[in-house]
Design an enzyme around this catalytic site. Structure first.
Site, PDB file in Angstrom:
ATOM      1  CB  SER A  30      14.491  -6.239 -32.307  1.00 42.82           C
ATOM      2  OG  SER A  30      15.100  -5.147 -31.651  1.00 42.82           O
ATOM      3  CE  LYS A  54      14.650  -6.800 -27.567  1.00 48.46           C
ATOM      4  NZ  LYS A  54      14.439  -7.234 -28.963  1.00 48.46           N
TER       5      LYS A  54
END
Length: 800
Positions: free
Chosen positions: A705, A748
């Protein structure tokens, strides 16, 4: 035959006869079995063989002599079967002093050993008895030699010591031995009285050299003395042990009588156990085994170790909640009130729990399909306390077991009773403590179980959690089936990737992402601050921690998904408040009431030290080549800075920061795309070596990611333009620049909010996850959805 003490020697023979003996003469020979007769000794004989009886009749006078020779073959049972060759060739010439004929045909005789003789190789006559030509074997050596006299004294002292230990040797022998002056005669006395082996006695008889015979006798006597001393030692120990056992038996009998008087006898114990087993409501198969063990207990002595093992097992069986259960309270309205009272926020999680409770209400108190819930989230988000709330909402008992770090399968299923100190496993122990067979059973830290040579506890946990097996769970110690199907199992974990696939397949996962700053504020005001004041004995009316102070505390001194660190910091403020109140009371002379304590936000640095966390974005991204990425760890969402630097070289790429293979490959893919994107400036890439570094190098990092952030950092370095300090990004990048979806979106975004980020770049294919983000979380944050890295560069680079 038992030799007596030393006799007087017979009168010496005439000189003519002595000369004849030296030349050799023919004498009758009487075979002996299992005995050796020595010179200078008086021995009784019992004979019943016809040939032996006729031989003694032949030797009717004291002057008639007979030779006694021992049979050397051990397999001879009947002396009639003895052949001349079966005899030892060294024997003893004796004089028959007395003969008594008995009615049963046997003859008893008393013989006196005269001298040692050697038999010829062949018998001169076989019938009616053996006759051999014999010659005398006199001793050789000097009787007056110093060594002979020294050995003589040593033999006497050793023989006396042996008499003290040997019960078959009379004490008078010590006096006899002390009075024997001739060394050879002493050797014969010792060999004829001590229980030497037959072959050893024959060796003593055949030994002509006086010095060698003394050494042989001393060696045999010393060995016999060692055996006698060892036997005495063993006998003493046995006697001592018997005395100790008898004393213990006597004391235990007295103890039994005392217990009987107090009503605590073994029969009372058995009766109490039987009553407890009757009250436990055991299933039939368990009751059969318990009755069998109860009968064994009655037959086993109380002082036996097995008695304690059986009794402990029966006590465990009686204590378990075989039929005891609590009535479920499946009122959804009340359950909602309990969950809201104990936990702020977590609306999605609460809805999932209420859904399961609704199913339980419709199915009569069981989860659908025996579902096992698993709360997954960072530390401090309330997984364990949420399990307690579920138990309170359902009206069930709460049982908890932590399996973090467990590597031994026996910790789950117990040890078998064959081991000393064996106990049931943690599952059975927790059920006993809960007192009900349908508790809410929380298994903490299930992601941190290990395995080694002692077994795999995760495999044992399968039987506990699998509804197809746990209705007949067998603990190794109990070894009887126990029904776990009525319990509601809730597991907790910080991450799912370390949980074995077979266990994950049996769980309904509920993710607890973490708390927003606003949620933390409300949790602190509603739960943490009142609890800390209570712990520290502070009245709520005397201490004030305003919301602004809590917000500053959250922003500057804690950066976590949960609230544990926040709780610790509030505890530190409570201690400061207690100190102020105590100091004010001590300084007041008239006992006036202490003033109210309030903490302002600008006091925190004086109270708690300097701020631990600052918004690092503006400082870290002010130069080109640094981008802000987003990641998910076991502690929740985190921001991470991707740094890139260029040095003169040949186009090589170096990736550091303890990154994993996947992350390193993401950096290579990002560089490959960027080289194609900047094809007009290919010389710059060919003339520079690029170094990509992810700080916090002590922490392992991996995953795809960060690909978008790495591409952005490299592009920022190439253009020489810094990345926006209020923007963070996440997404996997392909060689063609496409941005692929990732996981952990909510965590996140939470990390971005905590870090003061105002813009977050997400893959376009995560649009559904972005819509699921609560409004309170996305407030103040702009979400940008992209499907190509070029779109990220347009947003991130300030000159774009």
């Amino acid at each position: 035959m038992a030799p007596t003490s030393r006799p007087r020697r017979p009168a010496a023979a005439a000189p003519a006869k002595r000369a004849r003996r030296e030349r050799g003469e023919v004498l009758p020979v009487l075979p002996l079995k299992d005995t050796v007769v020595f010179p200078d000794s008086m021995s009784p004989l019992v004979v019943q063989r016809d040939a032996s009886v006729r031989l003694l009749e032949f030797a009717g006078n004291d002057s008639d002599r007979v030779v006694l020779a021992t049979v050397q073959r051990e397999d001879v049972d009947d002396l009639d079967d003895v052949e001349p060759d079966d005899l030892y060739r060294v024997g003893t010439e004796v004089v028959v002093h007395r003969r008594i004929a008995l009615p049963d045909g046997t003859v008893r005789a008393l013989v006196q050993g005269v001298r040692r003789v050697r038999l010829a190789e062949k018998a001169t006559k076989r019938e009616p008895f053996f006759t051999f030509r014999v010659t005398e074997l006199p001793d050789t050596g000097d009787e007056d030699a110093d060594e002979v006299r020294a050995l003589h004294g040593q033999i006497v002292s050793t023989f006396v010591e042996a008499i003290e230990h040997a019960p078959y040797l009379p004490d008078e022998l010590a006096i006899v031995a002390a009075n024997v002056e001739e060394p050879g005669e002493l050797c014969h006395l010792v060999a004829s009285t001590v229980r030497f082996a037959l072959a050893d006695r024959q060796r003593v008889l055949e030994c002509v050299d006086l010095h060698e015979r003394q050494r042989l006798v001393l060696r045999l006597l010393s060995r016999e003395l060692e055996l006698l001393e060892l036997g005495s030692k063993i006998q003493g120990e046995v006697h001592e042990e018997l005395s100790k056992s008898q004393r213990e038996y006597f004391l235990r009998k007295q103890l039994d009588q005392i217990r009987d008087e107090l009503g605590e006898g073994d029969e009372d114990v058995q009766r109490e156990l039987r009553e407890a087993l009757d009250a436990a409501g055991l299933p039939e198969v368990v009751r059969t085994q318990a009755d069998r063990e109860l009968r064994r207990l009655g037959r086993t002595p109380e002082q036996s170790a097995e008695h304690g093992v059986i009794r402990t097992w029966l006590e465990w069986i009686a204590q378990l909640p075989w039929q005891r259960s609590t009535a479920d309270s499946l009122d959804l309205v009340r359950a909602r009130e309990v969950l809201d009272r104990d936990h702020y926020g977590l609306d999605e999680v609460k809805e999932r729990i209420l859904d399961h409770l609704a199913v339980s209400q419709l199915t009569g108190g069981t989860m659908s399909g025996g579902t096992v819930l698993c709360f997954v989230g960072p530390p401090g988000v309330g997984k364990t306390s949420l399990g307690r709330s579920v138990a309170a909402a359902m009206g069930r008992e709460f049982a908890q077991v932590s399996v973090g770090g467990v590597r031994d399968e026996s910790e789950i299923r117990g040890h078998r009773r064959t081991y000393v100190g064996a106990l049931p496993g943690s599952i059975v122990r927790a059920l006993r403590d809960a007192g009900a067979n349908n508790p809410v059973f929380m298994i903490d830290e299930i992601d941190k179980m290990g395995s080694d040579w002692r077994g795999d506890p995760s495999s044992a946990m399968l039987e506990v959690l699998d509804p197809a097996q746990n209705f007949a769970f067998r603990d190794h110690y109990l070894d009887v089936p126990f029904d776990l199907s009525r319990a509601l199992f809730i597991c907790t974990a910080n991450a799912m990737d370390t949980i074995p696939a077979a266990l994950r397949d049996r769980m309904e996962v509920i993710v607890l992402e973490g708390y927003t700053e606003q949620e933390k504020l409300q949790i602190a005001r509603r739960h943490l601050v009142p609890e800390q004041l209570r712990k520290h004995g502070l009245p709520k009316s005397r201490v004030s921690i305003p919301a602004a102070t809590i917000e500053a505390l959250i922003e500057g001194w804690t950066r976590e998904a949960g609230v544990r660190e926040l709780d610790r910091r509030l505890g530190a403020l409570a201690r400061k408040a207690a100190r102020r109140i105590a100091d004010s009371r001590a300084g007041s002379s008239n006992g006036a009431r202490a003033p109210k304590v309030a903490f302002a936000a600008d006091e925190l640095e004086d109270l708690l030290g300097h701020r631990r966390f600052e918004h690092e974005g503006p400082r870290r991204t002010r130069r080109a080549g640094v981008a802000t990425g987003l990641a998910v760890t076991g502690a929740g969402g985190e921001i991470l800075f991707i740094e890139a630097a260029a040095t003169p070289g040949t186009g090589k790429l170096l990736v550091t920061g303890q990154v994993g293979k996947v992350m390193e490959e993401s950096a290579r893919a990002a560089l490959t795309w960027l080289r194609g994107y900047a094809a007009d400036d290919a010389d710059w890439f060919a003339e520079h070596d690029l170094h990509v570094h992810v700080p916090a190098g002590a922490i392992p990092k991996d995953g795809p990611s960060a690909g978008v952030a790495m591409a952005t950092a490299l592009a920022s370095l190439w253009r020489g333009v810094p990345v926006r300090d209020d923007l963070a990004m996440t997404g996997e990048v392909t060689l063609h620049g496409e941005v692929l979806p990732i996981g952990g979106v909510k965590q996140k975004v939470l990390a971005a909010q905590r870090a003061g980020i105002r813009h977050v770049v997400l893959p376009d294919r995560n649009a559904g996850d972005a819509r699921d983000i609560p409004a309170t979380l996305s407030k103040g944050i702009t979400i940008h959805l992209v499907d190509h890295v070029s779109q990220v560069l347009d947003l991130a680079l300030r000159d774009a």
